[in-house]
Design a protein around this motif. Structure first.
Motif, short mmCIF file in Angstrom:
data_model
loop_
_atom_site.label_atom_id
_atom_site.label_comp_id
_atom_site.label_asym_id
_atom_site.label_seq_id
_atom_site.Cartn_x
_atom_site.Cartn_y
_atom_site.Cartn_z
N ASP A 56 -39.30 -17.39 -37.71
CA ASP A 56 -39.18 -18.98 -37.76
C ASP A 56 -39.20 -19.68 -36.21
O ASP A 56 -39.54 -20.87 -36.18
CB ASP A 56 -37.75 -19.07 -38.26
N TYR A 57 -38.99 -18.88 -35.28
CA TYR A 57 -39.36 -19.47 -33.92
C TYR A 57 -40.73 -20.23 -33.68
O TYR A 57 -40.85 -21.03 -32.88
CB TYR A 57 -39.01 -18.37 -32.81
N LEU A 58 -41.61 -19.92 -34.49
CA LEU A 58 -43.19 -20.45 -34.27
C LEU A 58 -42.82 -21.87 -34.79
O LEU A 58 -43.45 -22.96 -34.34
CB LEU A 58 -44.15 -19.56 -35.07
N LYS A 59 -42.20 -22.02 -35.96
CA LYS A 59 -42.02 -23.25 -36.63
C LYS A 59 -41.27 -23.97 -35.81
O LYS A 59 -41.27 -25.30 -35.45
CB LYS A 59 -41.38 -23.54 -37.80
N LYS A 60 -40.03 -23.66 -35.30
CA LYS A 60 -39.32 -24.37 -34.21
C LYS A 60 -40.09 -24.87 -32.85
O LYS A 60 -39.94 -25.90 -32.54
CB LYS A 60 -38.17 -23.58 -33.61
N GLN A 61 -41.03 -23.95 -32.58
CA GLN A 61 -41.77 -24.31 -31.11
C GLN A 61 -42.71 -25.53 -31.71
O GLN A 61 -42.95 -26.51 -30.84
CB GLN A 61 -42.49 -23.46 -30.88
N MET A 62 -43.41 -25.48 -32.75
CA MET A 62 -44.21 -26.54 -33.20
C MET A 62 -43.64 -28.07 -33.52
O MET A 62 -44.34 -28.88 -33.76
CB MET A 62 -44.85 -26.03 -34.42
N GLY A 63 -42.43 -27.84 -33.72
CA GLY A 63 -41.60 -29.18 -34.33
C GLY A 63 -41.95 -29.72 -35.57
O GLY A 63 -42.05 -29.04 -36.61
N SER A 64 -42.59 -30.81 -35.38
CA SER A 64 -42.90 -31.63 -36.45
C SER A 64 -44.47 -31.35 -36.81
O SER A 64 -44.91 -31.66 -38.23
CB SER A 64 -42.87 -33.03 -36.60
N LEU A 65 -44.98 -30.72 -35.99
CA LEU A 65 -46.67 -30.35 -36.47
C LEU A 65 -46.59 -29.17 -37.43
O LEU A 65 -45.71 -28.12 -37.37
CB LEU A 65 -47.21 -29.86 -35.20
N PRO A 66 -47.58 -29.29 -38.38
CA PRO A 66 -47.63 -28.21 -39.34
C PRO A 66 -48.55 -26.99 -38.78
O PRO A 66 -49.07 -26.98 -37.89
CB PRO A 66 -48.46 -28.99 -40.58
N ILE A 67 -48.11 -25.87 -39.72
CA ILE A 67 -48.92 -24.70 -39.46
C ILE A 67 -49.45 -24.30 -40.51
O ILE A 67 -49.26 -23.83 -41.59
CB ILE A 67 -47.78 -23.57 -38.90
N ASP A 68 -50.88 -24.42 -40.43
CA ASP A 68 -51.74 -24.25 -41.50
C ASP A 68 -52.32 -22.96 -41.64
O ASP A 68 -52.42 -22.59 -42.92
CB ASP A 68 -53.05 -25.36 -41.75
N ALA A 69 -52.18 -21.88 -40.61
CA ALA A 69 -52.45 -20.64 -40.61
C ALA A 69 -52.25 -20.18 -39.38
O ALA A 69 -51.87 -20.65 -38.22
CB ALA A 69 -53.91 -20.35 -41.01
N PHE A 70 -51.98 -19.00 -39.12
CA PHE A 70 -51.55 -18.31 -37.94
C PHE A 70 -52.15 -16.81 -37.85
O PHE A 70 -52.41 -16.09 -39.06
CB PHE A 70 -49.97 -18.31 -37.56
N ASN A 71 -52.28 -16.33 -36.74
CA ASN A 71 -52.41 -14.81 -36.58
C ASN A 71 -51.94 -14.32 -35.16
O ASN A 71 -51.42 -15.26 -34.35
CB ASN A 71 -53.93 -14.78 -36.35
N PHE A 72 -51.91 -13.14 -35.14
CA PHE A 72 -51.42 -12.59 -33.75
C PHE A 72 -52.80 -12.39 -32.70
O PHE A 72 -53.74 -12.56 -33.14
CB PHE A 72 -50.95 -10.94 -33.90
N ALA A 73 -52.44 -12.48 -31.36
CA ALA A 73 -53.32 -12.33 -30.59
C ALA A 73 -53.26 -11.25 -29.47
O ALA A 73 -51.93 -11.11 -29.09
CB ALA A 73 -53.98 -13.96 -30.07
N ASN A 74 -54.40 -10.68 -28.99
CA ASN A 74 -54.07 -9.84 -27.90
C ASN A 74 -54.82 -10.04 -26.61
O ASN A 74 -55.96 -10.31 -26.91
CB ASN A 74 -54.22 -8.43 -28.34
N LEU A 75 -54.38 -9.59 -25.37
CA LEU A 75 -55.21 -9.70 -24.40
C LEU A 75 -56.51 -8.59 -24.59
O LEU A 75 -56.21 -7.72 -25.13
CB LEU A 75 -54.61 -9.29 -23.13
N ASP A 76 -57.53 -9.14 -23.90
CA ASP A 76 -58.60 -7.99 -24.12
C ASP A 76 -58.61 -6.94 -23.03
O ASP A 76 -59.00 -7.10 -22.17
CB ASP A 76 -59.94 -8.75 -23.87
N TYR A 77 -57.55 -5.74 -23.53
CA TYR A 77 -56.95 -4.77 -22.58
C TYR A 77 -57.64 -3.59 -22.53
O TYR A 77 -56.93 -2.73 -23.15
CB TYR A 77 -55.64 -5.02 -22.90
N GLY A 78 -58.79 -3.50 -22.22
CA GLY A 78 -59.39 -2.17 -22.00
C GLY A 78 -58.96 -1.36 -21.01
O GLY A 78 -58.24 -1.64 -20.12
#
Length: 238
Positions: free
Chosen positions: A59-81
């Motif tokens: 839910d903290y992602l929604k709070k960060q976006m405020g009134s902006l919609p979240i149409d889709a989301f995913n996790f992300a990682n540094l390219d950490y070889g």
């Protein structure tokens, strides 16, 4: 060796053997259950699954976006070889040496999220306390110059991906900025390529694994629909 020591060793072996067998049996059962899922049908429930996650533990992602919609989301990682890890290890050692050992530095990865909102892609980074520390926005002009490609998996990356299913794919996205492009690794499931307090190493919850796959596949499909240069093959649409 005393009889007490022998009994302790036998007890430890039996306990660990039992745990290993239990985990193996669970994983086998989970794998069989995942193979029988109609994922194309599950993909139709992507919006419901996404909203459940955003109204729950994320839910903290929604709070960060405020009134902006979240149409889709995913996790992300540094390219950490391995090379990056070695470089960071050396860098941390030099930092520590510069303070004569009074301060020890350790580079750590923290959770990152990619959120599709309208024509924009938002990259949220977190600090070691789990709070949002950076919020970058890539508009349509930037995304038209971005690239996304499937990449082979090996080592740690493959190990973490397989925890979410045998058909999980990995991708590298390059997001242009005024300076150097930001390169991140994402998957066709919600995957962090390192242990965090927000995700367990392996979930035995079949329904949650299905939803984590659906949410990530939906993100990739929506991103490709908006920006053809970011269109990739995803497992559920194959």
């Amino acid at each position: 060796m005393s009889i007490q020591v022998v009994l302790i060793i036998v007890a430890v072996v039996l306990v660990y053997g039992g745990i290993f067998y239990f985990t193996y049996a669970k994983k086998k059962k989970l794998k069989e259950a995942m193979q029988n899922i109609d994922f194309k049908s599950e993909l139709q429930k992507a919006e419901t699954y996404r909203d459940n996650f955003l109204d729950g533990e994320y839910d903290y992602l929604k709070k960060q976006m405020g009134s902006l919609p979240i149409d889709a989301f995913n996790f992300a990682n540094l390219d950490y070889g391995n090379k990056s890890a070695i470089k960071d290890g050396l860098k941390d050692s030099l930092k520590s040496a510069a303070t004569l050992g009074t301060v020890r530095y350790q580079t750590v990865q923290t959770p990152k999220y990619l959120l599709l909102s309208g024509d924009e892609l938002h990259l949220l980074d977190t600090d070691t306390e789990g709070d949002i520390s950076n919020h970058l926005v890539f508009n349509g002009e930037r995304l038209a110059q971005a690239t996304l490609e499937e990449i082979p998996q090996k080592g740690t990356m493959q190990a973490f991906a397989k925890q979410k299913g045998d058909n999980v794919k990995a991708y590298r996205i390059s997001l242009p900025t005024e300076g150097k492009s930001i390169e991140l690794i994402l998957f066709s499931a919600l995957v962090f390529t390192y242990a965090t307090t927000t995700t367990s190493m392996f979930s035995m919850n079949t329904q949650k694994l299905i939803q984590e796959n659906v949410i990530a596949n939906d993100f990739l499909l929506r991103l490709g629909e908006k920006y053809p240069n970011l269109k990739v093959s995803v497992p559920f649409a194959s």
